[in-house]
Design a protein around this motif. Structure first.
Motif, short mmCIF file in Angstrom:
data_model
loop_
_atom_site.label_atom_id
_atom_site.label_comp_id
_atom_site.label_asym_id
_atom_site.label_seq_id
_atom_site.Cartn_x
_atom_site.Cartn_y
_atom_site.Cartn_z
N GLN A 1 -17.13 8.64 -11.00
CA GLN A 1 -17.46 8.61 -9.58
C GLN A 1 -17.03 7.30 -8.97
O GLN A 1 -16.33 6.51 -9.59
CB GLN A 1 -18.97 8.84 -9.37
N VAL A 2 -17.45 7.08 -7.74
CA VAL A 2 -17.01 5.91 -6.98
C VAL A 2 -18.22 5.16 -6.45
O VAL A 2 -19.16 5.77 -5.94
CB VAL A 2 -16.12 6.35 -5.81
N SER A 25 -15.24 0.68 -6.68
CA SER A 25 -15.06 0.69 -8.14
C SER A 25 -15.35 2.07 -8.68
O SER A 25 -15.88 2.93 -7.98
CB SER A 25 -15.98 -0.34 -8.79
N GLY A 26 -15.01 2.27 -9.94
CA GLY A 26 -15.21 3.58 -10.57
C GLY A 26 -13.88 4.19 -10.94
O GLY A 26 -12.89 3.49 -11.17
N THR A 27 -13.82 5.49 -11.00
CA THR A 27 -12.61 6.21 -11.37
C THR A 27 -11.74 6.37 -10.13
O THR A 27 -11.87 7.33 -9.38
CB THR A 27 -12.95 7.57 -12.00
N ILE A 28 -10.89 5.38 -9.92
CA ILE A 28 -10.05 5.33 -8.73
C ILE A 28 -8.62 5.05 -9.14
O ILE A 28 -8.36 4.07 -9.84
CB ILE A 28 -10.53 4.24 -7.76
N PHE A 29 -7.71 5.89 -8.67
CA PHE A 29 -6.29 5.61 -8.85
C PHE A 29 -5.71 5.05 -7.56
O PHE A 29 -4.90 4.13 -7.58
CB PHE A 29 -5.54 6.88 -9.27
N SER A 71 -7.98 -6.17 6.52
CA SER A 71 -6.97 -6.32 5.49
C SER A 71 -7.50 -5.71 4.21
O SER A 71 -8.69 -5.41 4.10
CB SER A 71 -6.60 -7.79 5.29
N ARG A 72 -6.61 -5.54 3.22
CA ARG A 72 -7.08 -4.94 1.97
C ARG A 72 -6.18 -5.30 0.80
O ARG A 72 -5.02 -5.67 0.98
CB ARG A 72 -7.14 -3.41 2.08
N THR A 73 -6.76 -5.19 -0.37
CA THR A 73 -6.00 -5.12 -1.59
C THR A 73 -6.07 -3.66 -2.03
O THR A 73 -6.40 -2.79 -1.23
CB THR A 73 -6.59 -6.05 -2.66
N LYS A 74 -5.80 -3.38 -3.27
CA LYS A 74 -5.77 -1.99 -3.70
C LYS A 74 -7.12 -1.31 -3.48
O LYS A 74 -7.19 -0.22 -2.90
CB LYS A 74 -5.37 -1.92 -5.17
N ASN A 75 -8.21 -1.98 -3.92
CA ASN A 75 -9.52 -1.34 -3.84
C ASN A 75 -10.56 -2.17 -3.10
O ASN A 75 -11.76 -1.91 -3.23
CB ASN A 75 -10.04 -1.05 -5.25
N CYS A 94 -18.84 0.22 5.10
CA CYS A 94 -17.52 0.43 4.54
C CYS A 94 -17.30 1.92 4.30
O CYS A 94 -18.23 2.65 3.93
CB CYS A 94 -17.42 -0.34 3.22
N TYR A 95 -16.06 2.35 4.49
CA TYR A 95 -15.72 3.77 4.44
C TYR A 95 -14.43 3.97 3.66
O TYR A 95 -13.46 3.26 3.89
CB TYR A 95 -15.59 4.29 5.87
N LEU A 96 -14.43 4.92 2.75
CA LEU A 96 -13.25 5.25 1.97
C LEU A 96 -12.87 6.70 2.24
O LEU A 96 -13.71 7.60 2.17
CB LEU A 96 -13.52 5.10 0.46
N ASN A 97 -11.59 6.91 2.49
CA ASN A 97 -11.10 8.25 2.81
C ASN A 97 -9.96 8.62 1.86
O ASN A 97 -9.06 7.82 1.64
CB ASN A 97 -10.63 8.28 4.27
N ARG A 98 -9.98 9.80 1.35
CA ARG A 98 -8.95 10.35 0.45
C ARG A 98 -8.76 9.45 -0.77
O ARG A 98 -7.75 8.77 -0.94
CB ARG A 98 -7.65 10.57 1.19
N VAL A 99 -9.78 9.50 -1.62
CA VAL A 99 -9.77 8.73 -2.86
C VAL A 99 -9.26 9.62 -3.98
O VAL A 99 -9.79 10.71 -4.21
CB VAL A 99 -11.19 8.21 -3.18
N PHE A 100 -8.23 9.13 -4.67
CA PHE A 100 -7.57 9.89 -5.74
C PHE A 100 -7.95 9.29 -7.07
O PHE A 100 -7.85 8.07 -7.26
CB PHE A 100 -6.06 9.84 -5.52
N ASN A 101 -8.38 10.14 -8.02
CA ASN A 101 -8.83 9.61 -9.31
C ASN A 101 -7.76 9.70 -10.39
O ASN A 101 -8.03 9.43 -11.55
CB ASN A 101 -10.12 10.30 -9.75
N GLY A 102 -6.58 10.09 -10.00
CA GLY A 102 -5.48 10.24 -10.96
C GLY A 102 -5.17 11.69 -11.27
O GLY A 102 -4.09 12.01 -11.77
N SER A 103 -6.18 12.53 -11.00
CA SER A 103 -6.00 13.97 -11.24
C SER A 103 -6.17 14.78 -9.97
O SER A 103 -5.48 15.76 -9.75
CB SER A 103 -7.00 14.45 -12.29
N TYR A 104 -7.10 14.37 -9.16
CA TYR A 104 -7.36 15.10 -7.92
C TYR A 104 -8.01 14.16 -6.92
O TYR A 104 -8.51 13.08 -7.28
CB TYR A 104 -8.26 16.31 -8.18
#
Length: 121
Positions: A1-2, A25-29, A71-75, A94-104
């Protein structure tokens, strides 16, 4: 999860500056868009700014673009706020949109718990 963790809020005098940080943090690609919203007491949550993973920024209003910088870095996403005014007082989320875990892509968006910004003399 995230997991989403914000930091950097606090009490500042009018005209002062603060820098907010948000670390995912978590399973994030990859994360397509990261951003900040704010909610003042008795008001609806409103957009402040967003930034995509290729650097495109969007500010909700010219008054924010003139004083705030996203501004941002990867995560991690930052919000540098200058020339703060009492009307900037709010909880910032803080808001995250369309987070990809490497598979979906996760089906949901992710929000942080919020960090309080108070602008007062």
């Amino acid at each position: 999860q995230v997991q989403v963790a914000e930091s950097g809020g606090g009490l500042v005098q009018p005209g002062g500056s603060l820098r907010l940080s948000c670390a995912a943090s978590g399973t994030i690609f990859s994360i397509f868009s990261m951003g900040w919203y704010r909610q003042a007491p008795g008001k609806q949550r409103e957009l402040v700014a967003t930034i995509t993973n290729y650097g495109k920024t969007n500010y909700a209003a010219d008054s924010m673009r003139d004083r705030f910088t996203i501004s941002r870095t990867k995560n991690t996403v930052y919000l540098q706020m200058n020339s703060l005014k009492p009307e900037d007082t709010a909880a910032y989320f803080c808001y995250l949109n369309r987070v990809f875990n490497g598979s979906y892509y996760y089906p949901e968006d992710f929000w942080g718990q919020g960090t309080q910004v108070t602008v007062s003399s």
